[in-house]
Each structure stands twice: as C-alpha cells, then as structure tokens.
Design an enzyme around this catalytic site. Structure first.
Site, PDB file in Angstrom:
ATOM      1  N   PRO A   2       0.922  -1.051   0.176  1.00 48.18           N
ATOM      2  CA  PRO A   2      -0.251   0.040  -0.054  1.00 48.18           C
ATOM      3  C   PRO A   2       0.667   1.449   0.061  1.00 48.18           C
ATOM      4  O   PRO A   2       2.007   1.422   1.081  1.00 48.18           O
ATOM      5  CB  PRO A   2      -0.642  -0.134   1.345  1.00 48.18           C
ATOM      6  CG  PRO A   2      -0.849  -1.695   1.941  1.00 48.18           C
ATOM      7  CD  PRO A   2       0.488  -1.688   1.186  1.00 48.18           C
ATOM      8  N   GLU A   3       0.568   2.414  -0.710  1.00 47.02           N
ATOM      9  CA  GLU A   3       1.329   3.407  -0.565  1.00 47.02           C
ATOM     10  C   GLU A   3       0.118   3.960   0.377  1.00 47.02           C
ATOM     11  O   GLU A   3      -0.848   4.559   0.508  1.00 47.02           O
ATOM     12  CB  GLU A   3       0.900   4.294  -2.047  1.00 47.02           C
ATOM     13  CG  GLU A   3       1.724   3.529  -2.893  1.00 47.02           C
ATOM     14  CD  GLU A   3       1.940   4.107  -3.966  1.00 47.02           C
ATOM     15  OE1 GLU A   3       3.078   4.896  -4.368  1.00 47.02           O
ATOM     16  OE2 GLU A   3       2.644   3.241  -5.714  1.00 47.02           O
ATOM     17  N   LYS A  52       4.241   4.682   5.473  1.00 45.62           N
ATOM     18  CA  LYS A  52       4.084   4.254   5.407  1.00 45.62           C
ATOM     19  C   LYS A  52       3.385   3.299   6.749  1.00 45.62           C
ATOM     20  O   LYS A  52       3.435   2.110   6.557  1.00 45.62           O
ATOM     21  CB  LYS A  52       4.433   2.505   3.922  1.00 45.62           C
ATOM     22  CG  LYS A  52       4.438   3.446   3.192  1.00 45.62           C
ATOM     23  CD  LYS A  52       5.523   2.645   1.974  1.00 45.62           C
ATOM     24  CE  LYS A  52       4.931   2.997   0.428  1.00 45.62           C
ATOM     25  NZ  LYS A  52       6.413   2.700  -0.713  1.00 45.62           N
ATOM     26  N   ARG A 264      12.997  -3.344  -7.929  1.00 50.00           N
ATOM     27  CA  ARG A 264      11.506  -2.965  -8.650  1.00 50.00           C
ATOM     28  C   ARG A 264      11.450  -2.312 -10.317  1.00 50.00           C
ATOM     29  O   ARG A 264      11.945  -1.792 -10.865  1.00 50.00           O
ATOM     30  CB  ARG A 264      11.169  -2.067  -7.115  1.00 50.00           C
ATOM     31  CG  ARG A 264      10.850  -1.911  -6.133  1.00 50.00           C
ATOM     32  CD  ARG A 264       9.924  -3.069  -5.721  1.00 50.00           C
ATOM     33  NE  ARG A 264       8.680  -2.901  -5.500  1.00 50.00           N
ATOM     34  CZ  ARG A 264       8.633  -2.622  -5.494  1.00 50.00           C
ATOM     35  NH1 ARG A 264       8.249  -1.772  -4.241  1.00 50.00           N
ATOM     36  NH2 ARG A 264       6.445  -1.463  -5.226  1.00 50.00           N
TER      37      ARG A 264
END
Length: 282
Positions: A2-3, A52, A264
C-alpha cells in the site's frame, strides 16, 4: 505494498471509528496476545500515518505501530449487531460496542505490529523523510537530499528516508507528469522541478485519500476525453505509465517501456521522458 494515501485513509477511518471509545483488544492469532492484554479495556485516542507507517495511540502513552508490508490489511466493520468469530490469522482485533451496535477492526498479515512508547514512535519518524500528506512536512528536506545524491531519481523517490509514503505507482506517475527520466541523477534534477513534483504529489495523494484509488491522468487523457475504455487493473485508477508496458503513451503514442531499478519495475515513456545525457567535460 500500500502507498501512503492508503495509510492516511486508514488512519482517518480508525480515528472516526474508535477515537474516544473504550475498546476490547485481542489477538486471536496469538502473536500479539501479551500486548493486547495490556491494552484491553483502554481507550483509543487517535490514529495517524507517517508515510507507510500507522500509529494507533491509546491512553497511557501506549502506541501500536503497524506496517502492512506486502500482504497486510486492516479492515473496519461498523454497525453490526454482533461481532463474528475471527476468520483467518487475525493478529489484532479492536472492538467498540454501544448499546445496540458494535464496530470492529481486524488486522491480518502485517509486516510489523508492535506496542511501543511515544519516544520509540518518534525514533521511527525521525528516520523517515517528509510525507506529502502531512501538514507538518518540510519539502525542503526532500529537495536537499535529492540534490546532494547522484543516485537515480527513480531510486530516491522510493527511499522512505528521502520521501515518505511514495511507492511504485506514484513514483512512476510523478516522473512522467514532470518529464523526468527515472535514471536521471538526483544532482541533475532542477530545484524547481523537485518543488513542482512535491506539490503535484500533495494534490495527487490527497485525491487518493479522498477516493481510495490512484488517478494521475489529466482531464484531457481520461477515458471519456480520449474515447478509450477505462483501465482494468487490480490497483485501480487511471495512470500514464504504471503497468502499461508496450501500450501506447497517451501523449505521444510511443510504447511505454519498463526495466528493473533497485529490484522494482520502473515504467516510463522514452519520448516524453528523454534519457539523461551529461554535458561533455571541456
């Protein structure tokens, strides 16, 4: 993972559901049982997010720190007549009951769920960069960190000690919106560009808190404006480059590209985000 907008939305919803209410606290899974017993029958004061990280504060200067990681979820259910038995591996359960209705929240699969003091919370926050969704954020800290580093801007934007709360979607999209190649060194990004990117992230992430999804395309590039079908993706929202590898750019129609940067996937348009070429040494 989740951002940041997801955590701020969750903090808001937890505060609305439980603040100033006495709660029953348990750990059906058992991995937070001792800490839950210390918190049981206490009152929730507030919940807040920084990047986060989620912090739920209880009376007595006790803070539950949660990091959802890749697989965590914290689901809130309000207005039930009775609280059902937990399903699955519930690390933490909060229950607030009135005369006729109850509200409960179940935390599953987090990377971190720990009980700490406000001082320990402060130590975590001190390691984080400014969060675009916090009114007390200082964007100059981000600008200075980036301008001093020769690391790629695409790496720096994902470094939570540089900028808290930005993940892979916002990283890819804000770079596209400002025509910056993800491999451009931080030292080669102009100050005014970084300041504009910060302001853009504030607006985009605030909208994410409001809607619960990430939308980054400008009005002229929405499905309605372009006569194209809405995007179908599990993260939701209309985006320019994220997970659009090989599809035409909405601006120039060149295929979106992807590569791996610091483990990523990173996405960009080679025409709209030209590669960085340092000036030749004279």
């Amino acid at each position: 993972m989740p951002e940041g907008h997801t955590l701020h939305r969750l903090a808001r919803d937890l505060t609305d559901a439980f603040a100033a209410r006495g709660v029953r606290v348990s750990s059906p899974q058992g991995r937070f049982a001792d800490e839950a017993a210390l918190l049981d029958a206490s009152t929730v004061e507030s919940a807040e997010a920084w990047g986060k990280h989620l912090f739920v504060t209880f009376t007595g200067e006790r803070v539950v720190h949660v990091h959802l990681g890749l697989y965590g979820s914290f689901a809130i259910t309000a207005g039930v007549e009775s609280v059902p038995a937990p399903v699955g591996q519930v690390r933490l359960r909060l229950v607030a009951a009135d005369d006729e209705r109850a509200t409960y929240a179940d935390l599953r699969g987090p990377t971190a769920c720990t009980l700490m003091t406000p001082a320990e919370q402060g130590a975590i926050v001190d390691r984080l960069g400014p969060d675009p969704l916090r009114p007390d954020a200082d964007p100059e800290r981000m600008v200075e960190r980036v301008r001093r580093s020769r690391a790629p801007i695409g790496t720096l934007l994902m470094d939570q000690s540089v900028l808290a709360g930005v993940g892979n979607v916002y990283r890819a999209e804000v770079l596209f919106r400002h025509r910056v190649h993800p491999l451009r060194p931080g030292t080669a990004v102009r100050r005014r560009t970084l300041e504009a990117m910060w302001d853009d992230l504030v607006g985009l992430m605030e909208e994410g808190v409001r809607t619960g999804r990430i939308d980054t395309v400008r009005p002229e590039h929405t499905p309605e404006a372009m006569g194209r079908p809405p995007r179908q993706d599990d993260h939701g929202g209309e985006v320019y480059v994220y997970r659009r590898t090989g599809q035409p750019c909405f601006v120039c129609e060149r295929p979106v590209r992807t590569d791996v940067l610091a483990t990523r996937n990173v996405f960009w348009c080679a025409r709209c985000q030209p590669a960085y070429r340092p000036r030749a040494v004279q």
